[in-house]
Design an enzyme around this catalytic site. Structure first.
Site, short mmCIF file in Angstrom:
data_model
loop_
_atom_site.label_atom_id
_atom_site.label_comp_id
_atom_site.label_asym_id
_atom_site.label_seq_id
_atom_site.Cartn_x
_atom_site.Cartn_y
_atom_site.Cartn_z
N LYS A 1 14.57 11.39 4.10
CA LYS A 1 13.83 11.89 2.94
C LYS A 1 14.68 11.72 1.69
CE LYS A 1 10.65 13.63 5.73
NZ LYS A 1 9.35 12.94 5.90
N SER A 9 6.57 8.00 6.20
CA SER A 9 6.72 8.99 5.13
C SER A 9 7.54 8.50 3.94
CB SER A 9 7.37 10.26 5.69
OG SER A 9 8.72 10.04 6.05
#
Length: 238
Positions: free
Chosen positions: A112, A43
């Site tokens: 993230k 990701s």
């Protein structure tokens, strides 16, 4: 009177003492300063590839300080973001022990980029496919994976969504590989979504372990991590 020689530790005792000191230092370092982690998925590509090793520093968020827009952070699962292999840490017993004291990368966390902080409104997307924060478009070409439609394709069915204002004590985070990141945008409730939980898109600042400051493995990819300049142009929330 004891001789000086009798007061000296033998080699075995010195070894045990040095190992104990190293263990204590490792625990203290992990608790307060620096910790190693895995990249659990794709990701955060292209910057971070699955199973890359990173270092996270905790000093920046001591006291009243909290994450800034553009920081890459490691945080604990808010509750239902991690599934399958991403929840696993080291499987080897020795590696498990080393992970607990900070001598081996830990699993079970997410990585993230912070897009919005308390008060911010995030909008996808302008006519150039850019995400905007408080009305200011982000130029993200230097760090996100190439996109075919826009820079915020999750949920995948639309390039038009808005989130915020971000509540106090929370963050809005996204992966750099936008089409393959189950991040804040993936957990939003849209007008057609009946199975989501309102508020599930936010990540509490109390869940943040620290800020990623270095990619350390593989050695050929070693890099110090900095906040992209585009985030400096974002105005304060109105």
């Amino acid at each position: 009177m004891s001789s000086s020689g009798s007061r000296r530790l033998n080699v075995w005792q010195e070894t045990v003492l040095l190992l104990a000191i190293a263990l204590v230092l490792a625990i203290v370092t992990k608790a307060f300063f620096v910790q190693a982690f895995y990249i659990p998925s794709g990701s955060m590509e292209p910057g971070f590839v699955k199973n890359d090793r990173i270092l996270v520093q905790k000093v920046s968020y001591w006291g009243p300080n909290s994450p800034s827009r553009g920081d890459i952070v490691v945080f604990k699962d808010p509750g239902d973001w991690l599934t399958g292999p991403e929840t696993a840490g080291p499987s080897n017993p020795v590696a498990k022990l080393m992970s607990r004291v900070g001598l081996y990368p830990a699993g079970g966390h997410l990585v993230k980029r912070v897009i919005g902080i308390a008060g911010d409104t995030i909008t996808c997307c302008d006519d150039q496919g850019r995400i905007s924060v408080n009305g200011q478009p982000l130029d993200e070409g230097d760090y996100i994976a190439p996109q075919t439609r826009c820079n915020g394709p999750m949920p995948a069915t639309t390039c038009h969504w808005s989130a915020g204002p971000v509540p106090d004590g929370d963050l809005f985070v996204m992966g750099d590989n936008r089409a393959q990141s189950a991040d804040s945008s993936e957990h939003m409730c849209t007008s057609k979504d009946t199975g989501c939980t309102p508020g599930d898109e936010w990540v509490g600042t109390d869940l943040v372990v620290g800020k990623v400051f270095a990619l350390i493995w593989p050695l050929g990819h070693f890099e110090l991590i900095h906040r992209p300049a585009t985030f400096a142009d974002i105005p304060d929330a109105g």
